[in-house]
Design an enzyme around this catalytic site. Structure first.
Site, PDB file in Angstrom:
ATOM      1  N   LYS A 151      -6.727   4.812   7.844  1.00 48.40           N
ATOM      2  CA  LYS A 151      -4.881   5.378   7.779  1.00 48.40           C
ATOM      3  C   LYS A 151      -5.317   7.137   8.238  1.00 48.40           C
ATOM      4  CE  LYS A 151      -3.387   1.717   5.153  1.00 48.40           C
ATOM      5  NZ  LYS A 151      -2.829   1.498   3.561  1.00 48.40           N
ATOM      6  N   SER A 174       0.804  -1.641  -0.504  1.00 51.45           N
ATOM      7  CA  SER A 174       0.443  -0.612   0.198  1.00 51.45           C
ATOM      8  C   SER A 174       0.748   1.493  -0.322  1.00 51.45           C
ATOM      9  CB  SER A 174      -0.971  -0.094   1.088  1.00 51.45           C
ATOM     10  OG  SER A 174       0.002   0.151   2.115  1.00 51.45           O
TER      11      SER A 174
END
Length: 816
Positions: free
Chosen positions: A713, A670
């Protein structure tokens, strides 16, 4: 140069507040509180699992056992158990089973089957009969009738014996000698006028007279020897007469007691045969009951005297006549449903217990105990697969029973013993249990691939969904389900606003704005906490504020590690910039999950470049801190660089990428786009705004791909920026494919609406680098060159310059 806050707020890639969190409108619900809703008895979004469960529960063929797989909290256990119990009510009560002694082979107890409910009655009848014999047998043998007949039987033999000895004595008297019985036995002595001649008188007799007496005695001794030889015969005859009499009376007493027991099982040939065998054994061993009654033979000649033997009713020798009620207490009304929480080998297939007696271990068939397979026979057995696999030999034994369709009681020591040890080997019992295992998907697939027996024995997979589509219909179903949970748990009803907030929380848990989580267990816990806080606030109805307070309290209990990480950044122990712009430096985002709580963690990623041979070094991988997925991402971005820039030059780059202050393992791809942005910044010498954090993976074509944990996040970076002060220059850049997953906290949505924070979505590396630097990426023109002063032009020029430097360096080296 980087854009100003006003420019960021109007940027075309900036997501509007409405796209950051899907809202459930309370007005869509047509109730005042959930108390107005009808109970919801179904299961949301599990049609596939329910179809499989229905098939597996009803099909009666070998191997069609079930494995229920899914995530924790999806109500698998409760749902399956409830449905299985409903199926079990439609099935007949299975047969009862008993264990009885085996006369011919005592070490192989016999298993007998009886119709449902009759085993307990049969055991009670046998116990009652045995208990009655304890009282009856002593009274029978103490009765006047028995004692009279016993004396008569003994008198006949005794008279015969006495007459024989008396005849010998008369013969001796005729010769002036008498037969005497002393402690040492029988002997002869001469008679005098006043009785037996004393030894002194005998010794003074003339020698001829004494010699004549001795000769007579020797002749009589021969006749006595003949009688002495007949004594054992008389003793045997006495014993036989008593034995025959005892058997006659025992047969009458035992048969009278056992006839009702035999009549009660006349329709069961095997059980009736056992009663007949037991009756014969009782007659044969009636002496045990006499000893238990302290019977003492105190009449007859001295040879028949026996000491009293103290035997109690608990003596192990009486157990051979008892019945071990193994399965079936007579209370069942349908097929059994058994949940085995501790699936050890003994709890599964039964065990043979032992008792200490006189310093040694003792066992018999009455100490055979059933396992859950026995108790669930004819019904359903529910087991947690992971617990089963952790128990030594339990999994192998379960498979053996399912394959053979019989249950053989066997201890683990039987499999491990080097030496053969004698023990009980009970008859196996036929098995017709449907076994249902519960486990996660990883365990199911591991068993399917690694155990060749698994697919044959567990042919039905009941796969529970984790999420369901968020539609108006499912939202209304959830409202009914929430009302049912509140009603069942005795909680306060919920308002429409509270239900709407719960629905939004379910989408947040599913990490998808188009899905709702099916983790009903978590939902029920959340409602219980909200009810508590509603009570603390004096509310009669659970409202949205109570739901919020429960969520905040739950996060407060779990966010210690997250807050400690933020504190380290605030104190500049961990270096993360949120202001200004720097070359080759960018903020990456990762997700950590501890104890069921996931949170975002910002970290600094840096890149450095120089002339080299085309290598991009992943420092994490070099020191074995990078996982395979992370390494794959670095290789992909290396391929992207090599295939897009300076195609007519050999790769002449040496670059290094690092997660700064990373002291644990790094895995996942990611951050691959983030690392690529840092490389492009280092190659172009264009700074990246530090108020941004970036997440997203990249493919070889430069397309940004979706990642997981996007909400956590964003939340993690927002919390850091909020602590340092939001000024409109902070934001997060995510893959466009992740827009559909956004279910951000309301505080973040409000900050975006106020222009203090931003969320951007990009689809390509060119879009992302332009946003991060404020400089256009640039498209390759017809002449094959990128426009001047664009990011791509700067990168390509740098790579060409590196190639020239490498060529010049190679040309300047002296030839050896």
């Amino acid at each position: 140069m980087p854009d100003k806050p006003a420019d960021l707020a109007s940027h075309p890639m900036r997501l509007a507040p409405a796209r950051l969190r899907r809202v459930c409108d309370p007005k869509a619900f047509k109730f005042k509180t959930t108390a107005d809703l009808a109970p919801f008895d179904g299961l949301i979004g599990q049609s596939r699992a329910l179809e499989a469960l229905d098939l597996g529960a009803r099909i009666d063929k070998p191997g069609f056992n079930l494995f229920v797989l899914g995530e924790r909290g999806t109500a698998r256990h409760g749902t399956v158990r409830g449905m299985i119990e409903a199926y079990a009510k439609k099935l007949p009560v299975p047969a009862d089973w008993i264990y009885v002694g085996n006369i011919d082979q005592p070490d192989r107890p016999r298993a007998l089957s009886l119709p449902p409910g009759r085993a307990a009655k049969f055991k009670a009848a046998m116990d009652e009969a045995i208990d009655e014999l304890f009282a009856l047998i002593p009274s029978v043998f103490e009765s006047a009738e028995y004692q009279a007949r016993r004396r008569t039987a003994l008198d006949a033999v005794n008279n015969d014996q006495e007459q024989a000895f008396e005849a010998l004595n008369e013969k001796a008297r005729g010769q002036g000698i008498t037969l005497m019985r002393t402690q040492a036995g029988f002997t002869f002595a001469p008679l005098a006028k006043d009785g037996v001649m004393p030894p002194e008188a005998f010794n003074v007799l003339p020698e001829p007279e004494r010699k004549a007496i001795i000769e007579k005695i020797e002749a009589l001794q021969q006749d006595l020897a003949v009688l002495i030889e007949r004594l054992p015969g008389w003793e045997r005859e006495r014993r036989q007469r008593v034995t025959d009499l005892d058997r006659e009376y025992a047969r009458l007493a035992v048969t009278d007691v056992m006839k009702d027991v035999a009549a009660s099982v006349a329709d069961l040939p095997e059980v009736h045969a056992h009663v007949e065998t037991t009756t014969a054994e009782l007659i044969k061993h009636v002496g045990l009951f006499r000893a238990a009654g302290h019977i003492k033979r105190d009449d007859g000649p001295p040879q028949l005297m026996q000491p009293a033997e103290t035997i109690t009713e608990n003596d192990p020798r009486f157990r051979r006549f008892r019945v071990n009620l193994f399965v079936g207490d007579g209370t069942k009304t349908c097929a059994p449903v058994v949940v085995e929480d501790n699936p050890s080998i003994g709890n599964l297939i039964g065990r043979i217990e032992q008792q200490a007696q006189m310093g040694a271990l003792f066992t018999d068939f009455t100490l055979i105990r059933p396992g859950s397979l026995h108790l669930a026979n004819g019904g359903y057995l529910l087991i947690d697969a992971r617990r089963l696999l952790l128990e030594p030999y339990a999994w192998e034994m379960l498979k053996r029973c399912l394959r053979a369709r019989t249950i053989t009681i066997e201890g683990p020591t039987d499999r491990m013993s080097i030496m053969s040890m004698q023990g009980l080997k009970p008859d196996p019992i036929p098995l017709s249990t449907k076994v249902i295992l519960f486990g996660d998907r990883q365990l199911y697939y591991a068993l399917f691939e690694g155990d060749p027996d698994f697919a044959e024995l567990f042919k039905i997979a009941v796969d529970f969904e984790d999420t369901v589509d968020w539609t108006d219909a499912t939202a209304n179903d959830y409202a009914k389900l929430i009302g049912s949970i509140a009603r069942r748990e005795g909680l306060r009803p919920l308002s429409p606003a509270a239900v709407a907030l719960v629905v939004e929380e379910l989408a947040r848990e599913a990490e998808d704005a188009k899905k709702l989580s099916l983790r009903i267990g978590n939902l029920a816990d959340h409602l219980r906490e909200a009810d508590f806080w509603a009570g603390e606030a004096g509310h009669k109805v659970i409202d949205a504020a109570d739901i919020d307070r429960a969520s905040a309290a739950w996060e407060r209990r779990h966010d210690r590690v997250s807050l400690r990480g933020q504190e380290m950044i605030e104190r500049e122990i961990m270096l993360v910039d949120t202001a200004g712009a720097k070359v080759g430096q960018i903020n990456g985002l990762s997700v950590m999950s501890l104890g069921g709580y996931a949170f975002g963690k910002p970290s600094r990623i840096t890149a450095r470049v120089r002339v080299g041979t085309g290598q991009v070094i992943d420092i994490e991988r070099e020191v074995a801190l990078g996982g395979p997925l992370h390494s794959k991402g670095v290789l992909i971005l290396s391929s992207y660089l090599a295939s897009r820039y300076a195609l007519d030059r050999p790769p002449s780059l040496h670059a290094s990428i690092a997660f700064e202050q990373s002291y644990g393992g790094v895995d996942g791809d990611s951050a691959s786009s983030t690392e690529l942005y840092a490389l492009l910044s280092a190659l172009s010498d264009v700074p990246i705004r530090q108020g941004f954090a970036v997440t997203g993976s990249v493919n070889q074509r430069g397309e940004i791909q979706a990642i997981g944990g996007v909400n956590d996040k964003i939340k993690g970076f927002f919390a850091l920026c909020k602590t340092r002060g939001l000024d409109g220059t902070h934001g997060v850049m995510i893959p466009r494919a992740n827009e559909q997953h956004l279910m951000l906290d309301r505080a973040i949505v409000e900050a975006v609406a106020a222009g203090k924070f931003h969320v951007f979505s990009v689809a390509t590396i060119d879009e992302g680098i332009a946003l991060l630097t404020g400089v256009a990426a640039g498209e390759r023109a017809a002449d094959g060159r990128y426009p001047k002063d664009t990011i791509n032009r700067r990168v390509e020029d740098k790579l060409i310059a590196f190639a020239e430097m490498r060529r010049e360096f190679a040309a300047s080296k002296p030839i050896a």
